[in-house]
Design an enzyme around this catalytic site. Structure first.
Site, PDB file in Angstrom:
ATOM      1  N   LYS A 101       1.000  -1.001  -0.054  1.00  0.00           N
ATOM      2  CA  LYS A 101      -0.199  -0.057  -0.115  1.00  0.00           C
ATOM      3  C   LYS A 101       0.811   1.301   0.045  1.00  0.00           C
ATOM      4  O   LYS A 101       2.138   1.227   0.456  1.00  0.00           O
ATOM      5  CB  LYS A 101      -0.940   0.051   1.148  1.00  0.00           C
ATOM      6  CG  LYS A 101      -0.103   0.039   2.537  1.00  0.00           C
ATOM      7  CD  LYS A 101       0.345   1.384   2.973  1.00  0.00           C
ATOM      8  CE  LYS A 101       1.213   1.295   4.384  1.00  0.00           C
ATOM      9  NZ  LYS A 101       1.811   2.321   4.870  1.00  0.00           N
ATOM     10  N   ASP A 228      -1.447  -1.859  10.617  1.00  0.00           N
ATOM     11  CA  ASP A 228      -1.469  -1.577   9.593  1.00  0.00           C
ATOM     12  C   ASP A 228      -2.344  -2.765   8.460  1.00  0.00           C
ATOM     13  O   ASP A 228      -3.082  -2.869   7.901  1.00  0.00           O
ATOM     14  CB  ASP A 228      -0.424  -1.557   8.500  1.00  0.00           C
ATOM     15  CG  ASP A 228       0.439   0.040   8.770  1.00  0.00           C
ATOM     16  OD1 ASP A 228      -0.535   0.767   9.289  1.00  0.00           O
ATOM     17  OD2 ASP A 228       1.372   0.302   8.161  1.00  0.00           O
TER      18      ASP A 228
END
Length: 404
Positions: A101, A228
């Site tokens: 990401k 995350d």
């Protein structure tokens, strides 16, 4: 020049097409799955035997009795046995794409009593990722992990093993796995590669167990592994708050055909050291929801790609600041925005898939990792798939000294 870069680095790196991901082997009679791996079960060394038996025929007896023909097709019998094994075993192999990401913007909004910081960030999955192969293990006590990159921990320090242990703890599953990671995402890069691996392992374990947990449960549990990890159970685009574990799905505010280039020097930034140097009183004050609204309406531009961790990261690694400045100057406007992802040390240039020429030419940058990428999302109840146009280039020298 992008083509030259790819050809220069591809000989060091295994690249697959989207047709490989995800690849599932399961009960060949369930859900229309193909019997892709039945040949895996075929014993070897039978070729001469089966040829003898296949064509074995009795000769007519001298007393005129009826001739009997015996045709014994061992190959067909072994295939039938393999089918029976597959039906009994259920899902036995699974290959998944584990994408990373970027943080399109990252605001640090406050310091918490527990010592962590509250953030507000637009997380988005991109097309660069690892390929992870899972196989059921005959062991009932140990997972086995391997990877193509030296220096990666293969024990409980690895987030994949942590994820598998967590899944068994939460569900009571007794399944253990052989796992191989084809690592492409550089670690210590601010790209969430390890967090993605953990989320992918949770998803895989749940598939092998017939979906004992809901996606929502997997997402909630994953916060125990890292801040995350829950994001990767979003659709691929999310507004994340808290420590990052509070995930609000949003429609992707950016076009999927918008190219970008990721550039990461061999040096990594210590996340702990970056946060230690962070000063809330000198950080940006812009409302993160304002940034999100601007991106949704007008797209990505330099003014909306705010990362409050850049100043402390540039203190930790001054060469990273120089790299960003040089990319902006050498780009001559071909990038819509140039910014650092997460706590570093990856610099993202959105708007072009090509790095500036000095990355190719200068000796100081010969070990820099770089890769083109695009934004991607995933469909409901499916894991991420690698786009067929995805291209992964980069120097593995960066990865050999990193840990997961």
């Amino acid at each position: 020049m992008a083509t030259m870069a790819a050809s220069h680095f591809f000989h060091r790196r295994h690249v697959i097409s989207s047709g490989d991901c995800p690849s599932i082997t399961s009960n060949p009679l369930a859900g229309g799955s193909l019997k892709q791996f039945s040949s895996f079960y075929k014993p070897k060394g039978f070729s001469s035997v089966q040829n003898n038996y296949r064509n074995l025929r009795t000769q007519a007896a001298s007393d005129g009795r009826k001739q009997v023909e015996i045709v014994y097709n061992l190959d067909e019998k072994l295939n039938r046995l393999a089918d029976e094994v597959d039906m009994d075993a259920g899902l036995s192999r699974l290959t998944l794409f584990s994408p990373c990401k970027i943080n399109v913007f990252l605001r640090i909004t406050s310091k918490r009593p527990d010592g962590f910081h509250d953030l507000a960030s637009l997380f988005h999955v991109i097309s660069l990722g690892d390929k992870i192969k899972f196989s059921l293990s005959p062991s009932k006590s140990t997972d086995r992990l391997s990877t193509n990159v030296p220096g990666i921990p293969l024990d409980e320090r690895n987030l994949i093993i942590k994820a598998l242990n967590l899944y068994r703890k939460k569900t009571g599953s007794d399944k253990f796995f052989w796992v191989h990671v084809d690592k492409r995402v550089p670690t210590g890069a601010g790209l969430g590669g390890g967090s993605s691996n953990a989320a992918t392992a949770l998803w895989a374990a749940n598939q092998f167990s017939g979906g004992l947990a809901t996606e929502k449960e997997l997402q909630e549990w994953s916060g125990e592994i890292g801040s995350d990890v829950p994001f990767f159970f979003s659709n691929g685009a999310a507004y994340c708050t808290g420590r990052g574990e509070i995930v609000q799905d949003i429609p992707s505010p950016v076009p999927f055909d918008l190219p970008m280039v990721l550039i990461k020097p061999p040096e990594a930034c210590s996340t702990a050291e970056v946060y230690k140097r962070f000063r809330l009183d000198v950080s940006s004050t812009i409302d993160p929801l304002t940034l999100l609204e601007k991106i949704s309406k007008s797209g990505i531009s330099q003014d909306v790609c705010v990362n409050d961790l850049e100043p402390p990261a540039f203190e930790v690694l001054p060469s990273l600041k120089r790299l960003k400045q040089r990319i902006i100057a050498a780009g001559r406007g071909k990038y819509d925005a140039v910014f650092m992802s997460g706590s570093g040390s990856t610099i993202v240039g959105v708007g072009s898939p090509d790095p500036p020429q000095f990355i190719y030419d200068e000796e100081d940058y010969k070990d820099v990792f770089f890769s083109e990428a695009n934004f991607i999302t995933r469909a409901d109840q499916q894991w991420y798939s690698e786009p067929s146009s995805s291209s992964n280039a980069g120097s593995p020298a960066d990865q050999t000294s990193c840990t997961a």
